[in-house]
Design an enzyme around this catalytic site. Structure first.
Site, PDB file in Angstrom:
ATOM      1  N   TYR A  45      64.075  40.082  13.421  1.00  0.00           N
ATOM      2  CA  TYR A  45      64.771  39.522  14.223  1.00  0.00           C
ATOM      3  C   TYR A  45      63.619  38.410  14.576  1.00  0.00           C
ATOM      4  O   TYR A  45      62.670  38.996  14.585  1.00  0.00           O
ATOM      5  CB  TYR A  45      64.981  40.139  15.610  1.00  0.00           C
ATOM      6  CG  TYR A  45      65.463  38.963  16.964  1.00  0.00           C
ATOM      7  CD1 TYR A  45      66.524  37.377  17.282  1.00  0.00           C
ATOM      8  CD2 TYR A  45      65.189  40.137  18.129  1.00  0.00           C
ATOM      9  CE1 TYR A  45      66.877  37.764  18.083  1.00  0.00           C
ATOM     10  CE2 TYR A  45      65.167  38.825  19.129  1.00  0.00           C
ATOM     11  CZ  TYR A  45      65.570  37.668  19.405  1.00  0.00           C
ATOM     12  OH  TYR A  45      66.947  37.001  20.567  1.00  0.00           O
ATOM     13  N   ARG A  65      59.374  52.869  39.468  1.00  0.00           N
ATOM     14  CA  ARG A  65      58.461  51.969  38.205  1.00  0.00           C
ATOM     15  C   ARG A  65      58.573  53.401  37.338  1.00  0.00           C
ATOM     16  O   ARG A  65      59.110  53.471  36.286  1.00  0.00           O
ATOM     17  CB  ARG A  65      57.685  51.390  38.211  1.00  0.00           C
ATOM     18  CG  ARG A  65      57.413  50.829  37.216  1.00  0.00           C
ATOM     19  CD  ARG A  65      55.876  49.793  37.491  1.00  0.00           C
ATOM     20  NE  ARG A  65      55.162  49.938  38.188  1.00  0.00           N
ATOM     21  CZ  ARG A  65      54.633  50.452  39.450  1.00  0.00           C
ATOM     22  NH1 ARG A  65      54.077  51.365  38.394  1.00  0.00           N
ATOM     23  NH2 ARG A  65      54.064  50.176  40.206  1.00  0.00           N
ATOM     24  N   ASP A  75      63.061  49.722  13.590  1.00  0.00           N
ATOM     25  CA  ASP A  75      64.177  49.122  14.960  1.00  0.00           C
ATOM     26  C   ASP A  75      65.787  49.656  14.508  1.00  0.00           C
ATOM     27  O   ASP A  75      66.015  48.597  13.166  1.00  0.00           O
ATOM     28  CB  ASP A  75      63.930  47.821  14.740  1.00  0.00           C
ATOM     29  CG  ASP A  75      65.077  46.813  15.768  1.00  0.00           C
ATOM     30  OD1 ASP A  75      65.553  47.188  16.058  1.00  0.00           O
ATOM     31  OD2 ASP A  75      64.175  46.036  16.468  1.00  0.00           O
ATOM     32  N   LYS A  86      71.904  45.709  22.290  1.00  0.00           N
ATOM     33  CA  LYS A  86      73.630  45.510  21.446  1.00  0.00           C
ATOM     34  C   LYS A  86      74.731  46.797  21.745  1.00  0.00           C
ATOM     35  O   LYS A  86      74.838  47.190  22.413  1.00  0.00           O
ATOM     36  CB  LYS A  86      73.740  45.163  19.897  1.00  0.00           C
ATOM     37  CG  LYS A  86      71.399  44.095  20.529  1.00  0.00           C
ATOM     38  CD  LYS A  86      71.661  42.867  20.838  1.00  0.00           C
ATOM     39  CE  LYS A  86      70.663  42.010  20.816  1.00  0.00           C
ATOM     40  NZ  LYS A  86      70.509  41.189  21.141  1.00  0.00           N
TER      41      LYS A  86
HETATM   42  O1  P1T Z   1      67.222  40.955  23.016  1.00  0.00           O
HETATM   43  P1  P1T Z   1      66.548  42.146  23.546  1.00  0.00           P
HETATM   44  O2  P1T Z   1      67.346  43.409  24.594  1.00  0.00           O
HETATM   45  O3  P1T Z   1      64.936  42.034  23.582  1.00  0.00           O
HETATM   46  O4  P1T Z   1      66.164  42.798  21.863  1.00  0.00           O
HETATM   47  C1  P1T Z   1      65.616  42.106  21.523  1.00  0.00           C
HETATM   48  C2  P1T Z   1      66.190  42.834  19.897  1.00  0.00           C
HETATM   49  C3  P1T Z   1      65.475  43.643  19.063  1.00  0.00           C
HETATM   50  N1  P1T Z   1      64.920  43.955  17.653  1.00  0.00           N
HETATM   51  C4  P1T Z   1      66.927  43.371  16.714  1.00  0.00           C
HETATM   52  C5  P1T Z   1      66.955  44.136  15.334  1.00  0.00           C
HETATM   53  C6  P1T Z   1      67.231  42.161  17.400  1.00  0.00           C
HETATM   54  O5  P1T Z   1      68.521  42.059  17.037  1.00  0.00           O
HETATM   55  C7  P1T Z   1      67.341  41.638  18.852  1.00  0.00           C
HETATM   56  C8  P1T Z   1      67.674  40.719  19.469  1.00  0.00           C
HETATM   57  N2  P1T Z   1      68.334  40.417  18.704  1.00  0.00           N
HETATM   58  C9  P1T Z   1      69.102  39.153  19.370  1.00  0.00           C
HETATM   59  C10 P1T Z   1      69.325  38.607  20.520  1.00  0.00           C
HETATM   60  C11 P1T Z   1      69.955  38.943  17.992  1.00  0.00           C
HETATM   61  O6  P1T Z   1      71.172  37.507  17.982  1.00  0.00           O
HETATM   62  O7  P1T Z   1      69.863  38.721  16.953  1.00  0.00           O
END
Ligand code: P1T
Length: 396
Positions: free
Chosen positions: A116, A64, A188, A213
């Site tokens: 998001y 961790r 972000d 992503k």
């Molecule tokens: O899903 P996760 O890895 O926890 O990420 C969250 C997140 C954070 N910032 C942005 C700009 C994002 O687009 C996302 C997650 N977005 C999607 C799942 C979506 O379909 O837009």
């Protein structure tokens, strides 16, 4: 800096002379000292032997706290963003939570008004109840930057381009204003990836990613990351990462390290296809309006050219008609997959009002333009002709 995260400044030195693609392939990596293996091994283990109490045999104690495979990824991410300190977490939302933990309940956080849906949910349904104060502001309107970021502001939270409306925010202007009032800025950078945009170079203090992503890019890992140059903040973040514990596991870290090697070629291809698809959609009789930063019709196309080195693989559009027309298209697509998420090699299409942004209250969605006829597309790496044909058939 010597503690459980070792000395990132020293570790990154051998790679600093490399360009972006070379960093993507080699960043943070050396042939394995035991076997000479070219690819970094997956250290799939939780703990490390000690020779006497408090004296680990090697550098590591507990996974961790730190893990060699995760460390390779963290260093690679730092190198790609022109940062120094990287932290890999178990999701984008875990990275968001980690970053917010740098601040205290009562602190004011100014956030762009289109983010998001999961980020909006965390801020308004979880963190506001704990006492954090969020103000959602249209920071794509330059006039609002000075007005809304004040002496009370501790953090400015940006997505640029925003999800899903693809509004752009001038990172340099926000960073200058934040600096003047003593606030920090996080960008972000999930939609652009460091291939197209490097927020730290534009004055941001932190970059955040959903690794899920583009950075991983194959729709087979959920992960998140923070990157910074700020040593004081990094020490606290590493402490919080270990204390809170939502770290990325060794196998997922390894998958992301492998994926990063093709990030430059994937991003270039995503951007080329998205540009051509956006231009095609703009002329389609069934389409009301297309939003893509690479189109001259995008209201901030000039800013896009200034602060990004390409326009990315995400586009959004309004169909002519309403929910029924949108649902019909989503039912009919065959090459596109109807699914949340983005940034993978396969093309995805989704309905933000019903899917990714359902957590945003309806009146705010409507005010911002997330209408029933509004669709978001993540342009994958299939043949462009197949993507056009698929949409054309779904429209008719
Ligand atoms: O899903 P996760 O890895 O926890 O990420 C969250 C997140 C954070 N910032 C942005 C700009 C994002 O687009 C996302 C997650 N977005 C999607 C799942 C979506 O379909 O837009």
């Amino acid at each position: 800096m010597a503690s459980h995260f070792g000395n990132p400044e020293e570790r990154l030195k051998p790679f600093l002379s490399l360009g972006f693609s070379s960093r993507a392939i080699h960043g943070g990596q050396h042939p394995d000292p035991v076997t000479g293996a070219v690819m970094p091994p997956i250290y799939q283990n939780s703990t490390y032997a000690q020779s006497e109490a408090g004296k680990p045999i090697g550098e590591f104690e507990y996974s961790r706290t730190h893990n060699p495979t995760r460390r390779v990824l963290e260093d690679a991410l730092a190198l790609l963003e022109n940062g120094t300190f990287g932290l890999a977490m178990s999701s984008g939302m875990a990275a968001t939570s980690l970053l917010i933990s740098l601040f205290q309940p009562g602190d004011e956080i100014v956030c762009c008004d289109d983010v998001y849906g999961g980020t909006y949910r965390l801020f308004t349904k979880v963190l506001e109840a704990q006492g954090y104060k969020f103000r959602f502001v249209d920071l794509s309107d330059v006039g609002q930057i000075e007005q809304s970021i004040t002496q009370n502001t501790k953090l400015v939270w940006l997505e640029t381009p925003t999800n899903p409306l693809l509004k752009l925010i001038d990172i340099r202007k926000v960073a200058a204003r934040a600096k003047a009032v003593g606030a920090k800025v996080v960008v972000d950078n999930t939609f652009m990836s460091p291939y197209f945009q490097k927020p730290l170079d534009l004055g941001a203090d932190f970059v955040l990613h959903s690794l899920t992503k583009y950075i991983n890019g194959h729709s087979d890992v959920v992960g998140g990351a923070i990157i910074t140059r700020d040593k004081v903040a990094a020490e606290r973040l590493y402490f919080l990462q270990n204390s809170i514990g939502a770290v990325l596991g060794p196998f997922d870290s390894w998958l992301v390290v492998r994926s990063i090697k093709t990030l430059p070629v994937r991003m270039k291809a995503h951007g080329e296809s998205a540009q051509l698809l956006a231009e095609w959609l703009e002329k389609h009789p069934k389409v009301e309006k297309v939003i893509y930063p690479g189109l001259k019709s995008h209201p901030q196309h000039t800013l896009a050219r200034e602060q990004m080195s390409g326009f990315g693989g995400m586009l959004s559009f309004y169909l002519k008609g309403g929910l029924a027309e949108a649902q019909a298209v989503l039912r009919k697509v065959k090459v596109f997959t109807l699914a949340e998420s983005l940034g993978g090699v396969e093309s995805l299409i989704e309905h933000p009002a019903i899917m990714t942004h359902a957590s945003v209250p309806q009146h705010i969605r409507e005010k911002n333009g997330i209408a029933d006829s509004f669709l978001r597309v993540s342009v994958g790496l299939e043949d462009l002709a197949d993507l056009k044909k698929d949409l054309d058939e779904a429209f008719s």
